[in-house]
Design a protein around this motif. Structure first.
Motif, PDB file in Angstrom:
ATOM      1  N   LEU A  85      10.084  -3.373  -9.130  1.00  0.00           N
ATOM      2  CA  LEU A  85      10.334  -3.231 -10.632  1.00  0.00           C
ATOM      3  C   LEU A  85      11.185  -4.012 -11.318  1.00  0.00           C
ATOM      4  CD1 LEU A  85       9.843   0.394 -11.430  1.00  0.00           C
ATOM      5  CD2 LEU A  85       8.072  -1.093 -11.848  1.00  0.00           C
ATOM      6  N   MET A 139       5.386   8.538  -6.182  1.00  0.00           N
ATOM      7  CA  MET A 139       6.519   9.184  -6.604  1.00  0.00           C
ATOM      8  C   MET A 139       6.588  10.786  -5.865  1.00  0.00           C
ATOM      9  SD  MET A 139       8.654   7.243  -7.584  1.00  0.00           S
ATOM     10  CE  MET A 139       9.966   7.957  -8.594  1.00  0.00           C
ATOM     11  N   HIS A 164       2.706   0.291 -11.872  1.00  0.00           N
ATOM     12  CA  HIS A 164       3.756   1.080 -12.484  1.00  0.00           C
ATOM     13  C   HIS A 164       2.981   2.038 -13.714  1.00  0.00           C
ATOM     14  CE1 HIS A 164       7.453   2.426 -13.988  1.00  0.00           C
ATOM     15  NE2 HIS A 164       7.656   1.667 -15.238  1.00  0.00           N
ATOM     16  N   GLY A 181      12.019   7.191 -14.866  1.00  0.00           N
ATOM     17  CA  GLY A 181      10.978   6.518 -14.358  1.00  0.00           C
ATOM     18  C   GLY A 181      11.360   5.293 -13.473  1.00  0.00           C
ATOM     19  N   ARG A 182      12.734   5.143 -13.266  1.00  0.00           N
ATOM     20  CA  ARG A 182      13.133   4.367 -12.025  1.00  0.00           C
ATOM     21  C   ARG A 182      13.317   4.877 -10.788  1.00  0.00           C
ATOM     22  NH1 ARG A 182      16.568   1.189 -15.033  1.00  0.00           N
ATOM     23  NH2 ARG A 182      16.500  -0.727 -13.899  1.00  0.00           N
ATOM     24  N   SER A 183      14.263   4.741  -9.915  1.00  0.00           N
ATOM     25  CA  SER A 183      14.301   5.040  -8.723  1.00  0.00           C
ATOM     26  C   SER A 183      14.490   6.694  -8.724  1.00  0.00           C
ATOM     27  CB  SER A 183      15.497   4.644  -7.920  1.00  0.00           C
ATOM     28  OG  SER A 183      16.752   4.806  -8.506  1.00  0.00           O
ATOM     29  N   ASP A 222      16.136  15.822 -11.070  1.00  0.00           N
ATOM     30  CA  ASP A 222      15.290  14.792 -11.606  1.00  0.00           C
ATOM     31  C   ASP A 222      15.177  14.691 -12.990  1.00  0.00           C
ATOM     32  OD1 ASP A 222      15.196  13.348  -8.953  1.00  0.00           O
ATOM     33  OD2 ASP A 222      12.956  13.577  -8.821  1.00  0.00           O
ATOM     34  N   ARG A 269      10.664   4.772  -2.590  1.00  0.00           N
ATOM     35  CA  ARG A 269      11.268   4.666  -3.848  1.00  0.00           C
ATOM     36  C   ARG A 269      12.239   3.292  -4.046  1.00  0.00           C
ATOM     37  NH1 ARG A 269      14.217   9.984  -6.191  1.00  0.00           N
ATOM     38  NH2 ARG A 269      12.543  11.228  -6.217  1.00  0.00           N
ATOM     39  N   ARG A 304       9.947   0.439  -4.574  1.00  0.00           N
ATOM     40  CA  ARG A 304       9.404   0.552  -6.001  1.00  0.00           C
ATOM     41  C   ARG A 304      10.479   0.008  -6.976  1.00  0.00           C
ATOM     42  NH1 ARG A 304       9.823   4.330  -9.831  1.00  0.00           N
ATOM     43  NH2 ARG A 304       7.963   4.597 -11.160  1.00  0.00           N
ATOM     44  N   ALA A 305      11.938   0.543  -6.836  1.00  0.00           N
ATOM     45  CA  ALA A 305      12.505   0.310  -7.823  1.00  0.00           C
ATOM     46  C   ALA A 305      13.208  -1.004  -7.875  1.00  0.00           C
ATOM     47  CB  ALA A 305      13.937   1.266  -7.831  1.00  0.00           C
ATOM     48  N   ASN A 362      15.217  20.009  -6.499  1.00  0.00           N
ATOM     49  CA  ASN A 362      15.339  18.197  -6.387  1.00  0.00           C
ATOM     50  C   ASN A 362      14.643  17.942  -7.933  1.00  0.00           C
ATOM     51  OD1 ASN A 362      16.632  17.420  -4.231  1.00  0.00           O
ATOM     52  ND2 ASN A 362      15.073  17.417  -2.832  1.00  0.00           N
ATOM     53  N   LEU A 363      13.571  18.669  -8.038  1.00  0.00           N
ATOM     54  CA  LEU A 363      12.832  18.005  -9.467  1.00  0.00           C
ATOM     55  C   LEU A 363      13.795  18.574 -10.486  1.00  0.00           C
ATOM     56  CD1 LEU A 363       9.066  19.660  -8.569  1.00  0.00           C
ATOM     57  CD2 LEU A 363       9.644  17.192  -8.743  1.00  0.00           C
ATOM     58  N   SER A 386      12.080  16.474   0.141  1.00  0.00           N
ATOM     59  CA  SER A 386      12.504  18.065   0.155  1.00  0.00           C
ATOM     60  C   SER A 386      11.798  18.835   1.326  1.00  0.00           C
ATOM     61  CB  SER A 386      11.772  18.775  -1.067  1.00  0.00           C
ATOM     62  OG  SER A 386      12.253  17.908  -2.037  1.00  0.00           O
TER      63      SER A 386
END
Lengths: 314, 287
Positions: free
Chosen positions: A205, A133, A124, B285-287, B273, A198, A201-202, B269-270, A141
């Protein structure tokens, strides 16, 4: 357990009812004459009347709806306006390639996305995490058809490792099947890989902070065993949920992927049906995919209840 | 941070103390460039995007034709520039429309418990229909104009908005200040407006950006499948659809619109976020 099962099953019924209402109203609420919309501008009055007759558009709405539901309950989803064949039969013929494509994409996703998500959570904040990520954001996208053409451009046109387009059934041999379905499978998997890596990962964690993970480490278990046996198993429920809700995304992806790679599946059938304005066919495909979506999510919910007793008693 | 500063920092100061990530800045620049492309398309384009030139079919890129020409001899660069207009317009229309319809439904579902069960089953039903199939069916029944395409893409996005707003309302309604308002006899509409609506705004802005990006993607997919806005208007999707027939000969007919399309979606999208991390730091920093 049985009560939970029945309650969950009962909840699926109103959902399917609303799906049917939406699909039914779609044709009837569209501005203008639906028969005209289906037949096109050059249609004669006779043709229009015939379409109204076939679709039962002359009846009152409530009668139309009940007849339609009643017919479907007996397995009659109507006939194609173009070929006059039962739409269910046409769909059945095209199901094979689509199911194969979806399964290959699902398999590739699990092989690629689960380790990606586990590694990212394990490291992490590090380089691996940021890389995973980044891949995930890009996967979300870049549209599937773009990824499809990049894969074709590199691996089929330049390197000539794979054929550009086409499909062979598994019955024609394993190698011809794999050879043709690998690139489309990978293209279709791209968005799913983004989603599931994703989520993995979440979810990981969260789980990695739990006491039992510390215990497993403290008693000297190898790290791979801690990650994949102890942590991933407990992280599985949110991941499974996303697999279910992502199914609708998968269907949308299938339509595009089949067009890019020229695969004669359901997706091509839909696009052809639209271009020919074959409405009964479109309607049946929408209903069946929506039904499959509800069924898959039902099965996933039930699988939680089987594996996790806490859910059963809620 | 020192303990003596008690007043909350101004947004400007906060931005200076916590500068955006370089990818966010880059995404903003790319998006602004694409917006400029859409606004100033007539000035930026070298030719009319629909101008045919039989002498200039499938030419490679040079000083006049920056991205080469397509099978009708039309300038690819000019077409890609004009294509930005449809994408950005459809994205905006869908995002605004989905929120305008979804927000009141979500507020009502969250507050009036009797309505909730029915409305949410209806939303589940709408979610069960794959978005692109619903859009295809709508376009099949009506003439594929800009409005039709926007409505067709918007409908499947509504349930997401309703669910999000409803979840926020359910979380807020158990707060003490809402309970106090109820006990004071405040009318439901006023509670919804004054106390519940504000809590939904931040997550809606974030959701709106994601809807914007996903609408651009769906529009391109529809155009690519040949069931979007007619080919007389250049869109990134239909430029790719026409180019794909010549893919083996000149892959750039597909790659150029694909690159701009992907960059556009990626940058939105960025930014989404980055907005989410700012508005809801818990999610960072999560999903």
């Amino acid at each position: 357990m049985l009560t939970y099962f029945l309650r969950r099953l009962l909840m699926a019924i109103p959902v399917m009812f609303f799906v049917a209402v939406f699909v039914f109203l779609l044709l009837r609420l569209t501005p203008g004459d639906p028969a005209q919309a289906i037949a096109g501008d050059q249609a004669s009055l006779d043709q229009l009347e015939q379409i109204r007759e076939t679709l039962g558009l002359n009846e009152p709405l409530s009668v139309q709806f009940l007849t339609w539901i009643g017919n479907m309950a007996q397995g009659d989803f109507g006939r194609s306006l173009i070929s006059d064949r039962p739409v269910l039969e046409m769909i059945g013929q095209r199901l094979g390639p689509t199911v194969a494509l979806a399964l290959v994409a699902m398999g590739l996703t699990l092989i690629i996305a689960l380790p990606m998500g586990v590694l990212a959570a394990w490291r992490h904040g590090g380089m691996t995490d940021r890389l995973v990520m980044a891949v995930s954001v890009i996967g979300f996208s870049v549209p599937i058809f773009v990824i499809g053409y990049i894969l074709i451009g590199i691996f089929a046109v330049n390197l000539r490792w794979f054929p550009v387009q086409g499909y062979k059934a598994l019955a024609d041999g394993l190698w011809p099947f794999v050879h043709r379905i690998f690139l489309p499978g990978l293209a279709l998997a791209s968005i799913y890989i983004a989603l599931i890596s994703r989520m993995t990962r979440a979810s990981m964690l969260e789980v990695l902070r739990e006491d039992y993970v510390r215990t497993a480490r403290a008693k000297g278990l190898p790290e791979s065993l801690v990650l994949f046996r102890h942590a991933l198993r407990n992280a599985a429920i949110p991941i499974l949920t996303v697999v279910g809700t992502g199914f609708a995304m998968m269907i949308s992806g299938v339509v595009v992927t089949e067009t890019v790679f020229n695969i004669p599946g359901l997706g091509r059938l839909v696009v052809d049906a639209v271009l020919a304005r074959d409405y009964p066919l479109i309607q049946a495909i929408i209903l069946l995919t929506a039904g499959t979506y509800v069924l898959i999510n039902l099965l996933i919910d039930l699988s939680y209840a089987l594996t996790d007793p806490r859910i059963r008693y809620q | 941070m020192s303990l003596t500063t008690s007043a909350p920092a101004s947004p400007r100061k906060r931005l200076l103390e916590n500068p955006p990530h370089w990818t966010t800045v880059l995404a903003l620049i790319v998006l602004l460039a694409i917006i400029a492309m859409a606004l100033f398309a007539p000035q930026l384009a070298h030719f009319e995007p629909t101008k045919l030139n039989a002498m200039m079919r499938l030419k490679p890129a040079d000083e006049t034709y920056w991205m080469g020409t397509d099978s009708f001899g039309r300038d690819l660069y000019s077409r890609v520039v004009y294509g930005a207009r449809v994408s950005l317009l459809v994205g905006a229309g869908v995002a605004v429309g989905a929120i305008v319809i979804g927000l009141p439904l979500g507020l009502l579902a969250g507050w009036f418990r009797g309505l909730d069960a029915v409305l949410m089953r209806a939303m589940d039903g709408l979610m069960a229909i794959p978005g692109i199939l619903l859009a295809i069916a709508i376009v099949a029944l009506t003439k594929a104009g800009l409005t039709t395409v926007i409505i067709a893409i918007m409908l499947p996005e509504i349930p997401q908005v309703v669910r999000l707003v409803r979840a926020r309302v359910l979380a807020t309604r158990s707060e003490t200040f809402v309970e106090a308002a109820v006990l004071l006899g405040t009318r439901p509409m006023r509670i919804i407006w004054r106390h519940l609506l504000p809590s939904t705004i931040a997550p809606l802005i974030v959701q709106g950006t994601y809807i914007y990006a996903s609408a651009i993607l769906t529009e391109a997919a529809l155009s690519f499948l040949g069931v979007g806005i007619g080919t007389e208007t250049p869109t990134w999707g239909n430029i790719m659809a026409e180019g794909r027939l010549y893919f083996a000969m000149n892959p750039w007919l597909v790659y150029w619109p694909a690159i701009v399309l992907s960059l556009c979606i990626l940058s939105i999208n960025l930014l989404g976020d980055a907005l989410r991390d700012r508005l809801d730091p818990k999610m960072k920093g999560r999903s």
